[in-house]
Enzyme design. Structure first.
Site, PDB file in Angstrom:
ATOM      1  N   GLU A 105      56.248  25.432  80.370  1.00 26.07           N
ATOM      2  CA  GLU A 105      57.162  24.581  79.605  1.00 26.07           C
ATOM      3  C   GLU A 105      58.543  25.220  79.525  1.00 26.07           C
ATOM      4  O   GLU A 105      58.664  26.430  79.324  1.00 26.07           O
ATOM      5  CB  GLU A 105      56.639  24.365  78.187  1.00 26.07           C
ATOM      6  CG  GLU A 105      55.329  23.611  78.107  1.00 26.07           C
ATOM      7  CD  GLU A 105      54.795  23.508  76.689  1.00 26.07           C
ATOM      8  OE1 GLU A 105      54.508  22.379  76.254  1.00 26.07           O
ATOM      9  OE2 GLU A 105      54.687  24.554  76.022  1.00 26.07           O
ATOM     10  N   GLU A 127      44.052  22.847  78.120  1.00 29.72           N
ATOM     11  CA  GLU A 127      45.409  22.685  78.628  1.00 29.72           C
ATOM     12  C   GLU A 127      45.954  24.032  79.084  1.00 29.72           C
ATOM     13  O   GLU A 127      45.690  25.053  78.461  1.00 29.72           O
ATOM     14  CB  GLU A 127      46.294  22.104  77.519  1.00 29.72           C
ATOM     15  CG  GLU A 127      47.718  21.815  77.906  1.00 29.72           C
ATOM     16  CD  GLU A 127      48.475  21.084  76.804  1.00 29.72           C
ATOM     17  OE1 GLU A 127      49.725  21.104  76.832  1.00 29.72           O
ATOM     18  OE2 GLU A 127      47.827  20.487  75.912  1.00 29.72           O
TER      19      GLU A 127
END
Length: 232
Positions: free
Chosen positions: A127, A123
């Protein structure tokens, strides 16, 4: 023409083509709306619903709303939009505005994991933590190993306007960019597995020290466009 070059990868074939989505409407052929399920982790406070993915005037809105058909404390529905194909090394860009609501995460990232043909958990993240959208958090996981968070002070409030956020994923490094300016780099234990491109909004539960406490407010994140440019 779509081409695949999967020999270098153990689990899923990489799609070696440029991606550009302007969000005028849902692209049924290449993108998917997560719907009718919840992440297993306790700290995901909502269930994915395709009803929370909407397109207005060339923009995509991902939203978070209360849904009392679900038992508390997970009585919320949230949104996730993801590619059907897997992509590898190259430049990933998004123009977006995150939600400015405590306890809410707005994101742009690549992801693969065991549910995708047994792939490792890889990943790469951009964010926004809704309790302070003057900062952005970068992170990555390689075969499930994380702990690589970088919190960058933007010098502006990301929730006020569209800005461009990006990462250049290469074999030996990841570079993160804000409005074309290099702001962070990672060089250790870089992910290698082809991954889906994803965007989502969700509320946290029980991890108030990270993103603030969620109090049940409605939340919206807006996306103007997304682009992937593969290595050539």
């Amino acid at each position: 023409m779509m081409s695949f070059a999967g020999a270098a990868y153990a689990h899923n074939p990489v799609t070696d083509e440029e991606v550009y989505h302007s969000f005028n409407s849902h692209d049924w052929q290449n993108w998917n709306m997560s719907d009718g399920w919840k992440n297993d982790d306790y700290f995901f406070g909502c269930h994915w619903s395709q009803n929370r993915v909407n397109f207005y005037g060339g923009q995509m809105e991902l939203s978070l709303r209360t849904n009392y058909s679900y038992a508390p404390p997970y009585n919320y529905e949230c949104a996730e939009y993801t590619t059907n194909n897997f992509y590898g090394y190259g430049l990933y860009e998004v123009s977006m505005k995150p939600a400015k609501v405590s306890g809410v995460i707005s994101s742009f990232f690549t992801y693969t994991g065991p549910s995708y043909n047994g792939a490792p958990w890889d990943e790469i993240d951009i964010e926004f933590l809704g309790n302070d959208t003057t900062k952005v958090q970068f992170n990555y996981y390689t075969d499930g190993v994380g702990g690589n968070e970088i919190l960058y002070d933007l010098g502006f409030d990301a929730a006020d306007s569209y800005n461009t956020y990006a990462f250049d994923w290469q074999e030996n490094y990841i570079n993160w960019y804000v409005n074309g300016q290099l702001v962070a780099t990672a060089t250790e234990n870089i992910p290698s597995n082809p991954s889906k491109i994803m965007m989502n909004i969700w509320n946290t539960y029980g991890i108030d020290e990270w993103a603030g406490r969620y109090y049940g407010e409605d939340a919206n994140a807006s996306y103007n466009w997304v682009r992937y440019t593969p290595n050539r």
